[in-house]
Design a protein around this motif. Structure first.
Motif, mmCIF file in Angstrom:
data_model
loop_
_atom_site.group_PDB
_atom_site.id
_atom_site.type_symbol
_atom_site.label_atom_id
_atom_site.label_comp_id
_atom_site.label_asym_id
_atom_site.label_seq_id
_atom_site.Cartn_x
_atom_site.Cartn_y
_atom_site.Cartn_z
ATOM 1 N N THR A 19 0.921 -1.171 0.102
ATOM 2 C CA THR A 19 0.020 0.036 0.063
ATOM 3 C C THR A 19 0.665 1.167 0.026
ATOM 4 N N ARG A 20 2.214 1.230 0.593
ATOM 5 C CA ARG A 20 2.871 2.266 0.679
ATOM 6 C C ARG A 20 3.737 2.387 -0.518
ATOM 7 N N SER A 21 4.021 1.396 -1.092
ATOM 8 C CA SER A 21 4.615 1.294 -2.406
ATOM 9 C C SER A 21 3.738 1.935 -3.572
ATOM 10 N N LEU A 22 2.433 1.980 -3.401
ATOM 11 C CA LEU A 22 1.491 2.235 -4.399
ATOM 12 C C LEU A 22 1.277 3.955 -4.241
ATOM 13 N N ALA A 29 -5.946 9.321 -7.138
ATOM 14 C CA ALA A 29 -5.231 8.327 -8.011
ATOM 15 C C ALA A 29 -4.969 7.566 -7.178
ATOM 16 N N THR A 30 -4.409 7.726 -5.687
ATOM 17 C CA THR A 30 -3.942 6.839 -4.871
ATOM 18 C C THR A 30 -4.989 5.763 -4.594
ATOM 19 N N GLY A 55 -3.737 2.715 -2.634
ATOM 20 C CA GLY A 55 -2.447 2.960 -1.832
ATOM 21 C C GLY A 55 -2.731 3.615 -0.643
ATOM 22 N N ASP A 56 -1.884 3.841 0.198
ATOM 23 C CA ASP A 56 -2.268 4.646 1.459
ATOM 24 C C ASP A 56 -2.150 6.070 1.242
#
Length: 506
Positions: free
Chosen positions: A436-439, A454-455, A460-461
């Motif tokens: 999630t943090r990578s995204l 977008a996230t 993602g986070d």
């Protein structure tokens, strides 16, 4: 008896100082506390209408960014149809709420940092990896962008000459403004002294917005009298050059004006700290009673967050180069609202949950059911949309630069965005950062208004992404110019290049 007379004197002076503030700063306060809120509501209504139109399609796009684009091109069309003078008059009207929203845009970013403790638990090793990727990636992206923009500058022929032309255009625009227009936009807060002299005020621009307005917000004591030895005709050294005779009569000696009275000093303090005192009163006598009587924390948390931001702004300028007001005010806010919650027996997670419940103005105006009561973070997030729309005004102001450097801005922007989308998540996940943090790094090069949806779409986070986006802006302000110097960008090109990079790397 003496104590009673002293008390009555203090009360009388206090009333006199309040009358003085009310009489001489009512226009500023009317604009700041009446016109600005109405303007912000109108902007949010426009965002609500555009959001409703977007909702009819299957496309997900932030309404605030759509309104920004519409306003920017609308002003461009007005400039072509009705002329520059009338367009600037329209801009000055829009700038009443928009200028305020831009001036305080930093405080609307604080919820992203205040809510960081709610993020999933993270190990120290992963934190170190995130910081390393962020810092290394920031310097690499700035370097690539700088040289790419520099190459495109050489290819397209844009150089320092473009900025010189812009300066000349600005000078012509300033000369075209009638003197009466400039003088009428200034609301000077002055006090007539017993000697008949007035004390000019300092301008701070903390309450009333306006592109060409500077609102007086302080009373200052009169300057000290000049040294008599430097005043001709009052005992100074005689003139030795008689080749040129001055026919003007000698000016009278300058006299030291009488000092400000106690009501005038109090009025100066009140006017200088009017916003701070207002929020302090609201916090003590509105926010806290509501919080401890009903459990609704928004008034107390919002006013405390604003006071924390004012406290961060009070730091010396050298300190603010490293202790950014967003970071300092966020840390003070977390600590403060946690202490307030301990008195009610609440945990930090509970109080942060009430700080932002996820209910914004769009949810309320759409009439959705089973909504939580908005918190302070929701209010800031809602007003942030108005700040994003207000960015159309500086874009319109720099429209000539945007046109001249269009390719030098768009090509690196698209290239870095694509690289961030496909490069950051793979690299982060490969070195052990959670998925999630990578995204969250995928939207690293996007502005926060676009990065958030977008996230969310990528899973993602959001909190990590918001922190990355805001920290990128802070880093750009702190070390952006130094990086250009390290890259040995020619001195004549650094300002022009920084202008373009500032629109690519936040």
């Amino acid at each position: 008896m003496a104590e009673n007379r002293a008390f009555k004197a203090y009360v009388s002076d206090g009333i006199e100082s309040l009358k003085l503030v009310a009489r001489l700063s009512w226009q500023r306060n009317l604009t700041a506390w009446f016109y600005v809120p109405i303007g912000i509501i109108i902007i949010l209504l426009a965002c609500f209408g555009v959001n409703s139109l977007i909702g009819l399609s299957s496309v997900s796009f932030p309404a605030s960014v759509a309104c920004l684009i519409v306003l920017f091109f609308g002003l461009m069309i007005c400039d072509m149809i009705i002329g520059d003078r009338k367009t600037r008059a329209l801009v000055n009207i829009i700038d009443i709420p928009a200028g305020w929203a831009l001036r305080y845009i930093n405080i609307f970013f604080t919820p992203s940092f205040v809510l960081l403790p709610l993020s999933p638990s993270i190990s120290g090793v992963e934190v170190g990896k995130i910081i390393a990727v962020f810092l290394i990636g920031f310097f690499v992206v700035v370097a690539i962008t700088a040289w790419l923009v520099r190459v495109l500058q050489l290819i397209t022929g844009s150089s320092k000459r473009a900025m010189t032309e812009r300066a000349e255009e600005m000078g012509r625009e300033d000369d075209a403004i009638p003197l009466s227009q400039v003088s009428s936009s200034r609301q000077d807060f002055q006090v007539t002294l017993p000697s008949g002299m007035t004390t000019p005020s300092l301008t701070s621009g903390t309450s009333t917005p306006g592109i060409r307005e500077d609102i007086a917000n302080d009373l200052i004591a009169p300057r000290r009298t000049q040294d008599p030895s430097r005043i001709r005709g009052t005992g100074g050294p005689p003139e030795t050059d008689f080749s040129v005779q001055d026919s003007r009569p000698p000016s009278p000696p300058q006299q030291t004006p009488l000092p400000l009275t106690r009501p005038q000093r109090w009025a100066a303090f009140i006017n200088r700290n009017f916003d701070r005192l207002t929020y302090l009163i609201l916090f003590l006598f509105v926010g806290l009673p509501i919080y401890y009587a009903t459990g609704y924390a928004m008034p107390a948390q919002l006013t405390f967050n604003v006071l924390a931001y004012f406290t961060a702004l009070a730091l010396p300028p050298k300190w603010r180069q490293f202790l950014h007001p967003v970071l300092v005010s966020s840390a003070i806010t977390v600590l403060g609202i946690w202490i307030l919650s301990l008195m009610r027996g609440e945990s930090l997670d509970q109080v942060l949950g009430s700080y932002k419940t996820g209910t914004d103005y769009l949810d309320l105006w759409h009439g959705r059911k089973n909504l939580s009561i908005p918190g302070a973070g929701d209010v800031f997030g809602s007003v942030l949309d108005a700040s994003i729309v207000a960015l159309a005004l500086p874009m319109f102001s720099y429209r000539q630069e945007l046109r001249r450097h269009f390719f030098a801005i768009v090509i690196p922007n698209v290239a870095i965005s694509i690289g961030s989308l496909f490069g950051y998540p793979v690299l982060c996940y490969a070195i052990g950062i959670s998925s999630t943090r990578s995204l969250a790094f995928a939207g690293r090069s996007l502005t926060l208004a676009l990065a958030t949806p977008a996230t969310k779409n990528l899973g993602g986070d959001v909190n990590t992404n918001a922190a990355l986006a805001i920290m990128s802006g802070i880093m750009g302000v702190l070390v952006g110019q130094r990086i250009l110097e390290w890259l040995r960008i020619p001195e004549g090109q650094s300002d022009n290049l920084a202008f373009q990079i500032g629109r690519i790397v936040k």
